[in-house]
Write a protein that holds these residues in place. Structure first.
Motif, mmCIF file in Angstrom:
data_model
loop_
_atom_site.group_PDB
_atom_site.id
_atom_site.type_symbol
_atom_site.label_atom_id
_atom_site.label_comp_id
_atom_site.label_asym_id
_atom_site.label_seq_id
_atom_site.Cartn_x
_atom_site.Cartn_y
_atom_site.Cartn_z
ATOM 1 N N TRP A 35 0.809 -1.214 0.000
ATOM 2 C CA TRP A 35 0.000 0.000 0.000
ATOM 3 C C TRP A 35 0.843 1.266 0.000
ATOM 4 O O TRP A 35 0.427 2.291 -0.508
ATOM 5 N N TRP A 36 2.040 1.203 0.543
ATOM 6 C CA TRP A 36 2.910 2.379 0.622
ATOM 7 C C TRP A 36 3.443 2.804 -0.749
ATOM 8 O O TRP A 36 4.004 3.874 -0.888
ATOM 9 N N MET A 37 3.265 1.965 -1.745
ATOM 10 C CA MET A 37 3.713 2.278 -3.106
ATOM 11 C C MET A 37 2.595 2.933 -3.922
ATOM 12 O O MET A 37 2.738 3.128 -5.114
ATOM 13 N N LYS A 38 1.487 3.235 -3.303
ATOM 14 C CA LYS A 38 0.333 3.771 -4.008
ATOM 15 C C LYS A 38 0.251 5.282 -3.864
ATOM 16 O O LYS A 38 0.827 5.879 -2.972
ATOM 17 N N ASP A 39 -0.503 5.880 -4.744
ATOM 18 C CA ASP A 39 -0.674 7.322 -4.788
ATOM 19 C C ASP A 39 -1.260 7.844 -3.475
ATOM 20 O O ASP A 39 -2.278 7.335 -2.998
ATOM 21 N N ILE A 71 -6.990 -2.571 -5.553
ATOM 22 C CA ILE A 71 -5.855 -3.106 -6.315
ATOM 23 C C ILE A 71 -6.356 -4.039 -7.411
ATOM 24 O O ILE A 71 -5.916 -3.952 -8.562
ATOM 25 N N LYS A 72 -7.293 -4.940 -7.068
ATOM 26 C CA LYS A 72 -7.822 -5.883 -8.059
ATOM 27 C C LYS A 72 -8.496 -5.164 -9.228
ATOM 28 O O LYS A 72 -8.427 -5.606 -10.363
ATOM 29 N N GLU A 73 -9.158 -4.054 -8.933
ATOM 30 C CA GLU A 73 -9.854 -3.300 -9.968
ATOM 31 C C GLU A 73 -8.918 -2.397 -10.761
ATOM 32 O O GLU A 73 -9.337 -1.761 -11.717
ATOM 33 N N GLY A 74 -7.657 -2.293 -10.337
ATOM 34 C CA GLY A 74 -6.682 -1.478 -11.048
ATOM 35 C C GLY A 74 -6.895 0.017 -10.888
ATOM 36 O O GLY A 74 -6.465 0.808 -11.715
ATOM 37 N N ARG A 75 -7.544 0.424 -9.800
ATOM 38 C CA ARG A 75 -7.817 1.843 -9.583
ATOM 39 C C ARG A 75 -6.676 2.589 -8.898
ATOM 40 O O ARG A 75 -6.752 3.793 -8.711
ATOM 41 N N TYR A 76 -5.654 1.868 -8.511
ATOM 42 C CA TYR A 76 -4.514 2.503 -7.847
ATOM 43 C C TYR A 76 -3.479 2.944 -8.860
ATOM 44 O O TYR A 76 -3.131 2.215 -9.767
ATOM 45 N N LYS A 77 -2.968 4.121 -8.653
ATOM 46 C CA LYS A 77 -1.843 4.601 -9.432
ATOM 47 C C LYS A 77 -0.605 4.365 -8.565
ATOM 48 O O LYS A 77 -0.532 4.839 -7.435
ATOM 49 N N SER A 78 0.342 3.569 -9.057
ATOM 50 C CA SER A 78 1.553 3.292 -8.283
ATOM 51 C C SER A 78 2.550 4.429 -8.425
ATOM 52 O O SER A 78 2.580 5.132 -9.423
ATOM 53 N N ILE A 79 3.363 4.596 -7.404
ATOM 54 C CA ILE A 79 4.444 5.570 -7.442
ATOM 55 C C ILE A 79 5.762 4.822 -7.431
ATOM 56 O O ILE A 79 5.812 3.644 -7.088
ATOM 57 N N LYS A 80 6.832 5.500 -7.809
ATOM 58 C CA LYS A 80 8.154 4.888 -7.772
ATOM 59 C C LYS A 80 8.947 5.558 -6.652
ATOM 60 O O LYS A 80 9.062 6.771 -6.610
#
Length: 100
Positions: free
Chosen positions: A53-57, A80-89
Motif C-alpha cells: 500500500w505504501w507504493m500507491k498514490d 488493487i484488483k480493480e486497477g484503480r490505484y496509481k503506483s508511485i516509484k
C-alpha cells in the motif's frame, strides 16, 4: 546499529538500541531493543506486506477507511484488483526522526 534491517511498518521505541533485525509491523523498545508486540495479527501483517500500500498514490490513500485493519485490507484489496490505484516509484528510503 549498522547492518540491521527494520521491517515495513515497524515501530521503534524512543531511545531503543536496535541490535538485530526487526520484523515488519513489530514494536520494539529498550536497550537492547526487545519485542513488545506486533501491531497486527499474523494474517494482517502478511496481507499488508503483500498489498504494498505504501507504493500507491497518496491522494488515493487519503480516501481509504483506517478505522479498522480488516476494513482497510478489504478496501485496499478491492481497489488493487480493480486497477484503480496509481503506483508511485520510490527512489530511496528515508529515515525520519519524530521529536514531539
Amino acid at each position: 546499529m549498522s547492518g540491521v534491517n527494520i521491517g515495513d511498518g515497524a515501530i521503534i521505541g524512543r531511545g531503543a538500541l536496535v541490535t538485530k533485525d526487526v520484523d515488519p509491523y513489530e514494536i520494539v523498545g529498550g536497550n537492547p531493543a526487545k519485542r513488545i508486540k506486533y501491531r497486527f495479527g499474523k494474517d494482517e501483517c502478511k496481507a499488508l506486506k503483500a498489498s504494498k500500500w505504501w507504493m500507491k498514490d497518496l491522494g488515493e490513500l487519503r480516501k481509504l477507511d483506517y478505522t479498522s485493519i480488516e476494513r482497510f485490507l478489504s478496501v485496499v484489496d478491492n481497489v488493487i484488483k480493480e486497477g484503480r490505484y496509481k503506483s508511485i516509484k520510490i527512489e530511496r528510503h528515508r529515515v525520519m526522526n519524530y521529536i514531539p
